[in-house]
Enzyme design. Structure first.
Site, mmCIF file in Angstrom:
data_model
loop_
_atom_site.group_PDB
_atom_site.id
_atom_site.type_symbol
_atom_site.label_atom_id
_atom_site.label_comp_id
_atom_site.label_asym_id
_atom_site.label_seq_id
_atom_site.Cartn_x
_atom_site.Cartn_y
_atom_site.Cartn_z
ATOM 1 N N ARG A 240 0.864 -1.178 0.000
ATOM 2 C CA ARG A 240 0.000 0.000 0.000
ATOM 3 C C ARG A 240 0.899 1.226 0.000
ATOM 4 N NH1 ARG A 240 -0.685 2.626 5.128
ATOM 5 N NH2 ARG A 240 -2.652 3.478 4.420
ATOM 6 N N ASN B 217 1.576 5.203 1.579
ATOM 7 C CA ASN B 217 1.236 6.266 2.504
ATOM 8 C C ASN B 217 2.035 7.479 2.034
ATOM 9 O OD1 ASN B 217 0.019 7.610 4.572
ATOM 10 N ND2 ASN B 217 0.993 6.428 6.203
#
Lengths: 348, 206
Positions: free
Chosen positions: A223, A225
């Site tokens: 993912r 960030n």
């Protein structure tokens, strides 16, 4: 080591820069024109050739200089690398994962030769050659986690899994977005995320934990960030906040393009085979606003995201005070045209 | 006295309960200040089993950070051992000896300020005993034990926010983030971005 790696600094004169190739492959993290927390995990499978997803662990032009910066941070503060006693096996698991991946993906830079437990590791960019016995700590100059992460870009944490929870119990953290390993080590998943605003109420952490407890060996996930950093400073630690905090007050319309950087973390999660722990590499990529706006789609989108991000989030990420200036700068590059879904640049 | 109500909610902070007598081969009680009242209530809850419990009870007590010293009320209970000391660091060698000698079936109770309970929990875990063997009950002062994230020094009994680190002198705000391993809240420099601009200290913890 030749011309493949930049000679650059992430402190002092901040000579860090991205080549045109690095700008083109930058992992722009916004698939749409707005941003809110979400679990946003996808399988960490090989991506397009040349992209940061091509290999399990991306080694790029900043490798050698980043490792030099890490050594300086550790010399100042050895507590940036810690491992609770029961996490040594997870450290070996990580060492194996990284050595095997790099030797497979970058055979011209890294080699790993095994004869039973007698291993021979060659790291050409850093001019390291090490013969050691796998799982025997006395044959390495330091613990396995520290040894391999002194040779690998990105921060790393190792999570033990027990009682239906994950506990952050080892790590190498020198390029962090303002959190302290020394303070957080030993905490459960909910505890170490406690300071994050809004996401608890959205159920993000409960869902993420449920997902991660079932993470399978050989099926890593990833993912993004992101946050904002003034100057290409890797070590934005809370420990050193009094040193880098004041730079936030020195931005102007004249220097923001050069000094304000979007900081993107490519986070991957890997189940480890012997310890059943989870390895969590957090790889930071920096790009200056002036380089970022050379890609028209990214310039339009970043303007809209920064302008509309909720205030608690801008506060937590530490850029609320400079948001008006950022929006003013970026608005020059937003003609209001629609953007296509997904984060890849448009063919323009 | 009623159980204290602590301000705010925070996911990294332990939740404190009410001490309940549990059957055990031995009972270890560590308390400070107003925690003495919780110990008296605990023994009262034990009812007719109280004498048998007290015959196997070891109490370690110290005055609270606000000066409250109710040791006499504990001595009057008639526990097998009741020991009064000045502060936690003086009590620690004795506590570690008791934890090191512990057998299965030891019940541990700690009550009083958060700083005391946090350090007891930390030392119990370091001794290899499960945290679930410990019951907690907050009583008395809400002052905080805070670690400066910059110099790593611990300041005890913090009453105001912001406050000045007793080690490096930086002005810190008390972040609502708690480490059980350190038994401390996190203190972060409040004027890092605008050196010298320190807001007035507010008494948040009493």
């Amino acid at each position: 080591m030749g011309l493949e790696f930049n000679e650059e600094t992430f402190r002092g004169d901040f000579s860090f820069k991205n080549s045109p190739k690095a700008i083109k492959r930058f992992p722009f993290p916004f698939p749409e024109d707005s941003y809110m927390y979400s679990v946003n995990m996808e399988p960490h499978v090989p991506g397009p050739k040349g992209s940061v997803f091509e290999h399990t662990f991306d080694v790029d032009e900043h490798y050698v200089s980043e490792m030099r910066d890490r050594a300086m941070v550790l010399a100042d503060d050895p507590l940036r690398c810690q491992s609770l006693p029961h996490m040594t096996l997870a450290g070996w698991d990580l060492l194996e994962l990284i050595m095997e991946s790099k030797a497979r993906d970058y055979p011209h830079w890294f080699e790993l030769h095994k004869n039973g437990n007698k291993w021979h590791w060659i790291n050409r960019p850093l001019e390291i050659e090490q013969k050691f016995t796998f799982l025997d700590e006395t044959t390495l100059p330091c613990g396995p986690l520290e040894y391999i992460t002194r040779q690998t870009q990105g921060d790393f944490t190792l999570q033990d899994q027990r009682d239906n929870n994950l506990f952050i119990e080892a790590g190498m953290v020198t390029t962090q977005a303002d959190w302290s390993l020394d303070f957080d080590i030993g905490m459960s998943f909910q505890e170490w995320h406690a300071p994050v605003p809004m996401a608890h109420e959205l159920g993000v952490f409960d869902r993420a934990l449920k997902f991660l407890l079932k993470l399978q060996l050989g099926a890593p996930v990833r993912r993004f960030n992101w946050t904002m950093t003034v100057d290409p400073l890797l070590d934005t630690s809370p420990e050193n906040y009094p040193k880098w905090g004041p730079t936030k007050t020195t931005l102007t319309m004249d220097n923001i393009g050069r000094r304000q950087h979007l900081r993107v973390e490519l986070q991957t999660l890997h189940r480890l085979p012997r310890s059943n722990a989870i390895a969590f590499p957090i790889r930071a990529y920096l790009i200056s606003f002036q380089d970022l706006v050379t890609v028209p789609k990214w310039a339009r989108r970043l303007h809209r995201v920064i302008r509309d991000v909720p205030e608690p989030l801008a506060t937590y990420k530490g850029f609320l005070r400079n948001r008006p200036l950022m929006v003013e700068y970026l608005s020059q590059f937003d003609d209001g045209k629609p953007t296509s879904p997904g984060w890849w640049p448009e063919p323009e | 006295m009623t159980n204290s109500v602590l301000e705010g909610t925070m996911r990294s902070r332990p939740v404190y309960g009410v001490l309940e007598p549990r059957p055990g081969k031995a009972h270890l009680i560590v308390a400070d200040g107003e925690g003495a009242g919780a110990v008296v209530d605990l023994v009262a809850r034990a009812g007719e089993t109280a004498p048998a419990m007290l015959a196997r009870t070891h109490i370690i007590y110290m005055p609270g950070p606000n000066g409250t010293d109710a040791f006499e009320s504990l001595k009057a209970l008639g526990a097998a051992q009741a020991f009064r000391t000045h502060d936690y660091s003086t009590a620690q060698p004795r506590l570690k000896k008791v934890l090191g000698d512990a057998h299965m079936g030891l019940q541990i109770y700690t009550t009083g300020t958060e700083g005391l309970m946090g350090q007891v929990l930390r030392d119990v875990m370091e001794a290899g005993l499960p945290a679930q063997a410990v019951q907690t009950e907050h009583r008395g002062s809400t002052v905080r034990r805070v670690q400066c994230v910059h110099c790593k020094g611990i300041t005890e009994n913090v009453r105001t926010d912001p406050f000045q680190c007793s080690h490096c002198g930086l002005h810190l705000f008390v972040r609502d983030h708690y480490s059980r391993r350190l038994a401390a809240y996190q203190g972060v420099n409040i004027d890092a971005e605008d050196p010298g601009e320190v807001p007035p200290a507010v008494e948040r913890f009493k």
